[in-house]
Scaffold this active site. Sequence first.
Site, mmCIF file in Angstrom:
data_model
loop_
_atom_site.group_PDB
_atom_site.id
_atom_site.type_symbol
_atom_site.label_atom_id
_atom_site.label_comp_id
_atom_site.label_asym_id
_atom_site.label_seq_id
_atom_site.Cartn_x
_atom_site.Cartn_y
_atom_site.Cartn_z
ATOM 1 N N LYS A 124 0.155 9.419 12.634
ATOM 2 C CA LYS A 124 -0.459 8.684 11.509
ATOM 3 C C LYS A 124 -1.171 7.439 12.023
ATOM 4 C CE LYS A 124 0.734 6.591 7.019
ATOM 5 N NZ LYS A 124 0.718 5.141 7.095
ATOM 6 N N ARG A 146 -2.150 -10.552 7.881
ATOM 7 C CA ARG A 146 -2.119 -10.340 6.432
ATOM 8 C C ARG A 146 -2.174 -11.668 5.681
ATOM 9 N NH1 ARG A 146 2.211 -5.349 6.494
ATOM 10 N NH2 ARG A 146 0.954 -4.045 7.875
ATOM 11 N N HIS A 170 -3.943 2.450 7.217
ATOM 12 C CA HIS A 170 -2.809 1.703 6.670
ATOM 13 C C HIS A 170 -3.219 0.967 5.390
ATOM 14 C CE1 HIS A 170 1.239 0.806 8.566
ATOM 15 N NE2 HIS A 170 1.325 0.074 7.484
ATOM 16 N N GLY A 219 7.102 0.814 3.025
ATOM 17 C CA GLY A 219 8.309 0.053 3.323
ATOM 18 C C GLY A 219 8.645 -0.942 2.223
ATOM 19 N N ARG A 263 -7.104 6.604 -5.296
ATOM 20 C CA ARG A 263 -6.613 5.974 -6.523
ATOM 21 C C ARG A 263 -6.577 6.917 -7.713
ATOM 22 N NH1 ARG A 263 -5.040 3.470 -3.300
ATOM 23 N NH2 ARG A 263 -5.253 1.276 -2.768
ATOM 24 N N SER A 297 -5.553 6.133 2.353
ATOM 25 C CA SER A 297 -6.219 4.826 2.330
ATOM 26 C C SER A 297 -7.347 4.824 1.299
ATOM 27 C CB SER A 297 -6.736 4.403 3.709
ATOM 28 O OG SER A 297 -5.631 4.256 4.597
ATOM 29 N N PRO A 312 4.439 6.874 3.359
ATOM 30 C CA PRO A 312 5.588 6.001 3.585
ATOM 31 C C PRO A 312 5.246 4.571 3.207
ATOM 32 C CG PRO A 312 4.510 6.535 5.674
ATOM 33 C CD PRO A 312 3.804 7.324 4.619
ATOM 34 N N TYR A 368 8.395 4.070 13.165
ATOM 35 C CA TYR A 368 7.677 3.033 13.924
ATOM 36 C C TYR A 368 8.321 3.024 15.292
ATOM 37 C CZ TYR A 368 5.159 0.938 9.994
ATOM 38 O OH TYR A 368 4.312 0.704 8.951
HETATM 39 C C1 FNR Z 1 2.428 0.722 3.737
HETATM 40 N N1 FNR Z 1 2.111 1.651 4.718
HETATM 41 C C2 FNR Z 1 3.082 2.057 5.600
HETATM 42 N N2 FNR Z 1 2.807 2.996 6.528
HETATM 43 C C3 FNR Z 1 3.765 3.438 7.374
HETATM 44 O O1 FNR Z 1 3.495 4.320 8.180
HETATM 45 N N3 FNR Z 1 5.029 2.928 7.288
HETATM 46 C C4 FNR Z 1 5.379 1.970 6.408
HETATM 47 O O2 FNR Z 1 6.514 1.526 6.363
HETATM 48 C C5 FNR Z 1 4.368 1.488 5.548
HETATM 49 N N4 FNR Z 1 4.652 0.517 4.631
HETATM 50 C C6 FNR Z 1 3.714 0.154 3.710
HETATM 51 C C7 FNR Z 1 4.063 -0.758 2.721
HETATM 52 C C8 FNR Z 1 3.161 -1.084 1.749
HETATM 53 C C9 FNR Z 1 3.550 -2.041 0.679
HETATM 54 C C10 FNR Z 1 1.857 -0.497 1.756
HETATM 55 C C11 FNR Z 1 0.857 -0.808 0.678
HETATM 56 C C12 FNR Z 1 1.511 0.383 2.743
HETATM 57 C C13 FNR Z 1 0.804 2.339 4.721
HETATM 58 C C14 FNR Z 1 0.846 3.570 3.808
HETATM 59 O O3 FNR Z 1 1.639 4.581 4.355
HETATM 60 C C15 FNR Z 1 -0.557 4.143 3.559
HETATM 61 O O4 FNR Z 1 -1.178 4.397 4.778
HETATM 62 C C16 FNR Z 1 -1.418 3.193 2.722
HETATM 63 O O5 FNR Z 1 -0.673 2.705 1.641
HETATM 64 C C17 FNR Z 1 -2.666 3.885 2.210
HETATM 65 O O6 FNR Z 1 -3.509 2.990 1.557
HETATM 66 P P1 FNR Z 1 -3.601 2.873 -0.047
HETATM 67 O O7 FNR Z 1 -4.153 4.160 -0.550
HETATM 68 O O8 FNR Z 1 -2.215 2.619 -0.527
HETATM 69 O O9 FNR Z 1 -4.495 1.717 -0.285
#
Ligand code: FNR
Length: 439
Positions: A312, A199, A336, A113, A371, A368, A111, A164
């Site tokens: 998660k 962040r 995340h 956002g 790639r 996480s 997911p 959430y």
């Molecule tokens: C996220 N992630 C995230 N997780 C979640 O549970 N709900 C969300 O709305 C979001 N939104 C979100 C936005 C953006 C821009 C990013 C990059 C990440 C976390 C996501 O689900 C996931 O755990 C991570 O993106 C994994 O890390 P990598 O592999 O993208 O680095």
Amino acid sequence: MSSVAPEDPAAAVRGIGRRVQSGVYRAGISGRAPVVPVDAAALEAAARRATSAEAFAYVAGGAGAEHTVAANRAAFDRWQVWPRPLRDVSSRDLSVSFLGRTRPTPLVLAPLGVMELMHRDADLAVARAAASLAIPYAVSNQASASMEQIRDAAPDAPRMFQLYWSSSDDLNASLLRRAEASGCEAIVVTLDTHLLGWRTRDLDLAYLPFVRGLGIAQYTTDPVFQQLVRERAGRPATDAEPVRITPQTIAAGISIARKGAPLTGAGLRDNLRSPLPRVAVETFLDVFSTPALTWDDLAKAREWTTLPIILKGIVHPDDAARAMDAGADGIWISNHGGRQVDRSVATLDVLPEIAERVAGRVPIVFDSGVRSGADAVIALALGATVVALGRPYAYGLGIAGERGVAAVVQNALAELDITLGLAGLTSIAALDRGALRAV
Ligand code: FNR
């Protein structure tokens, strides 16, 4: 426009490695190189060029000095794949069993956002791309489109809804009811964002999309949330700090008004005059998360839905055990993408230990730092049931919309397929620790 899921998903991915590879090389004969770069660093760089500074920072950024983002990647360097020739790998099966169904591949989409930051088609483009490859897609609670719109973009595609846990139980229950009604297969409850992480990139740009009304479509289309907004609008305003009117404030006001349409049913002109869009943002900021959440609260989700529940944001083996005790139907190992805790443990480093504790009782989703297809091979060999792609597909979206997401996923699948074969294996089921060497 809605996409058509492949009639035979398994056939659609059979031989994907060679197919994607030869497609790229054939196009090269006519002088065409991939618009969506195959190389992970080049993909990120192309997305940076294609998007605004704020959008790219929001997606690429992590918490603090981004040590966790780096640690997630570094953890993969501690494992190597053993190449094994001479084993007839001409036919390879990428399918896995996940949530009671056979899936043609072991990838899912995490997911993410606020994907409108990357492309105006946002989640709708992601849903169509996922559907075209029969990849389960976890729709974010912070999506830019409602879960019903996302369903309509790819009606028969496998979807999960990520929640959430807000401070309003009525809202949580309503979101889960909608998820069930709109055909989601499972609920993913994200546990690691009970406070928004520190962040750095976003802070330095003073940029949070939600305060501009972006990424709150699940809320503005929700009847319970709409009621909360109306109640709040009816209360006398508290002493808010006066806002200085600048061109940026006006732009933000227009953005907020535009996103208020589901609340008012009105157009931009009326929404600019209505207080509701602004009150919706304030209401969202109030209810978004609850740091008081405990394991006991989670039990309520069982009353709100009959769907399987995946937790998660698990990174500690004890929490994985606790999740199973609490009756979770799946565990999603994630930090995340390093966006919450800087100096966090890397997810791949704890995957083997968690897999041992879980011992096959529930599926493990892993994310996480993934790639590439080779990364996915490592995570699967260490015990993940399925592997979730995150940022890379957002980058594909930023570069080329739906086609960009599809290209990123296809490339990951192609490399996964080829790596599996070069490791001398013909199925994901055969992939275990024996395929890897610890460095
Ligand atoms: C996220 N992630 C995230 N997780 C979640 O549970 N709900 C969300 O709305 C979001 N939104 C979100 C936005 C953006 C821009 C990013 C990059 C990440 C976390 C996501 O689900 C996931 O755990 C991570 O993106 C994994 O890390 P990598 O592999 O993208 O680095």
